[in-house]
Design a protein around this motif. Structure first.
Motif, short mmCIF file in Angstrom:
data_model
loop_
_atom_site.label_atom_id
_atom_site.label_comp_id
_atom_site.label_asym_id
_atom_site.label_seq_id
_atom_site.Cartn_x
_atom_site.Cartn_y
_atom_site.Cartn_z
N LEU A 22 77.46 -57.87 59.78
CA LEU A 22 78.67 -57.05 59.86
C LEU A 22 78.55 -55.93 58.85
O LEU A 22 79.02 -56.04 57.73
N ASP A 23 77.91 -54.84 59.24
CA ASP A 23 77.64 -53.71 58.34
C ASP A 23 78.93 -52.93 58.11
O ASP A 23 79.37 -52.17 58.96
N THR A 24 79.57 -53.15 56.95
CA THR A 24 80.85 -52.52 56.67
C THR A 24 80.74 -51.61 55.44
O THR A 24 79.77 -51.66 54.69
N ASN A 26 82.56 -51.85 52.76
CA ASN A 26 82.62 -52.67 51.55
C ASN A 26 81.31 -53.38 51.26
O ASN A 26 80.95 -53.59 50.10
N LEU A 165 89.36 -54.43 60.57
CA LEU A 165 88.57 -53.69 61.54
C LEU A 165 89.30 -53.60 62.88
O LEU A 165 89.89 -54.58 63.33
N ASP A 193 80.69 -42.34 57.77
CA ASP A 193 80.80 -43.67 57.18
C ASP A 193 79.85 -43.81 56.00
O ASP A 193 80.21 -44.31 54.93
N THR A 232 88.53 -59.84 64.30
CA THR A 232 89.32 -59.81 63.07
C THR A 232 90.70 -60.45 63.24
O THR A 232 91.47 -60.52 62.29
N ASP A 254 88.35 -45.12 61.55
CA ASP A 254 88.29 -45.91 62.78
C ASP A 254 89.65 -46.35 63.32
O ASP A 254 89.72 -46.96 64.38
#
Length: 343
Positions: A22-24, A26, A165, A193, A232, A254
């Motif tokens: 899960l490339d976020t 944070n 998300l 991003d 989510t 987003d």
């Protein structure tokens, strides 16, 4: 057996493997960035940086496999003069024509900035094969942060924020960004991003200050504004259960909704207390056992912060009864005080 602990620099390879799921913003799947997060986390746990700059990264371990299987984070303050918290306010513009006898409520988005921001929770990732585990690992990863906030209440702000998300496209892009942000910045979602991880000045410089009328956006774009993505919804449910509500704000990239709560009204923070444990046999205690999060902190030890989820018997000769392995995972004997909250 599972345990949550504070992170260390040598965790980088395992945390990178978790982040790739899960490339976020944070917790991006970037080794250099994760190394920086870990360095700041270590400095935060050891109080080597000012409270407003502290970011704590927790890891969930499968002790039997000696493997990091999840992460969660706390940003002590999200929004400073140097790096403000940026969001869209979701507002309504009411219009009435006496001539036509027509009344309209137009949803709008207005850019907002917070230079004295709230505490933020984020970076929650659990490897897919551990989701749905009977030991409630997702809940443990989420709620342990609020127990830590209670343990160090003066460090944290009077409000807590969580950015959830939204529904994203199959390629990970955002419909809202493609129809809005791209037109104001000239950047793709991925470019914006990546840049925003270190620098949000371009948003302040290029986004309009006037409200943006949502009617100008396609219907499928309007439909995702403030919506929680399918992956989510469980997080949303957990947050609502402990006192969070939709803040009428969304992420400017987003469109994901922001949830917030008053810190001292969050049930985990409000109800946490100190207790002493005693080991009991599996069949002892009688009745239904409550599920609780238990945490200890000994800065001179390694790991300094440790937490587990466990079934407890509230009153066993004035102590809280737990299975013997709980004491082992916490690394304590029955005389050591622990922080505890049922959830």
């Amino acid at each position: 057996m599972f345990r949550i602990r504070q992170s260390y620099r040598e965790d980088v390879d395992q945390i990178l493997a978790v982040a790739e799921h899960l490339d976020t913003v944070n917790l991006p799947a970037d080794r250099t960035y994760i190394e920086r997060i870990l360095d700041l986390s270590v400095a935060s746990f050891t109080e080597q940086v000012p409270p407003a700059e502290r970011e704590y990264l927790f890891v969930l371990e499968d002790l039997d496999r000696e493997r990091v299987i999840g992460t969660s984070m706390i940003h002590a303050q999200h929004g400073t003069k140097r790096a403000p918290h940026i969001f869209f306010r979701v507002e309504n513009d009411e219009r009435y024509s006496y001539t036509l006898d027509r009344y309209f409520v137009h949803p709008t988005l207005r850019i907002g900035y917070n230079y004295d921001g709230p505490t933020e929770i984020g970076g929650l990732i659990l490897l897919p094969e551990y989701r749905g585990n009977p030991e409630a690992l997702g809940r443990l990863l989420s709620y342990v942060r609020f127990l830590f906030i209670r343990m160090h209440r003066p460090v944290f702000r009077d409000k807590v924020l969580s950015e959830l998300l939204p529904p994203l496209e199959a390629d990970g892009t955002s419909k809202l960004w493609e129809h809005l942000g791209r037109h104001f910045t000239g950047l793709s979602y991925q470019e914006a991003d990546l840049l925003s991880k270190d620098n949000k000045e371009f948003i302040h410089a290029l986004f309009p200050d006037d409200p943006i009328h949502c009617e100008l956006l396609p219907a499928d774009v309007r439909a995702v504004i403030g919506q929680v993505g399918p992956d989510t919804r469980g997080v949303e449910k957990m947050l609502r259960r402990i006192g969070f509500e939709y803040a009428q704000q969304i992420d400017p990239f987003d469109g994901g909704p922001h949830f917030s709560a008053v810190t001292d009204q969050i049930t985990i923070v409000r109800d946490a207390r100190q207790a002493r444990l005693t080991a009991i046999d599996d069949g002892a205690g009688g009745g239904e056992r409550a599920w609780a999060i238990l945490a200890v902190e000994h800065p001179e030890q390694r790991p300094g912060f440790r937490a587990v989820g466990a079934r407890v018997v509230p009153d066993v000769d004035g102590r809280v009864g737990v299975a013997r392995d709980v004491l082992v995972r916490l690394g304590i004997d029955g005389d050591a005080p622990v922080w505890m909250v049922t959830a």
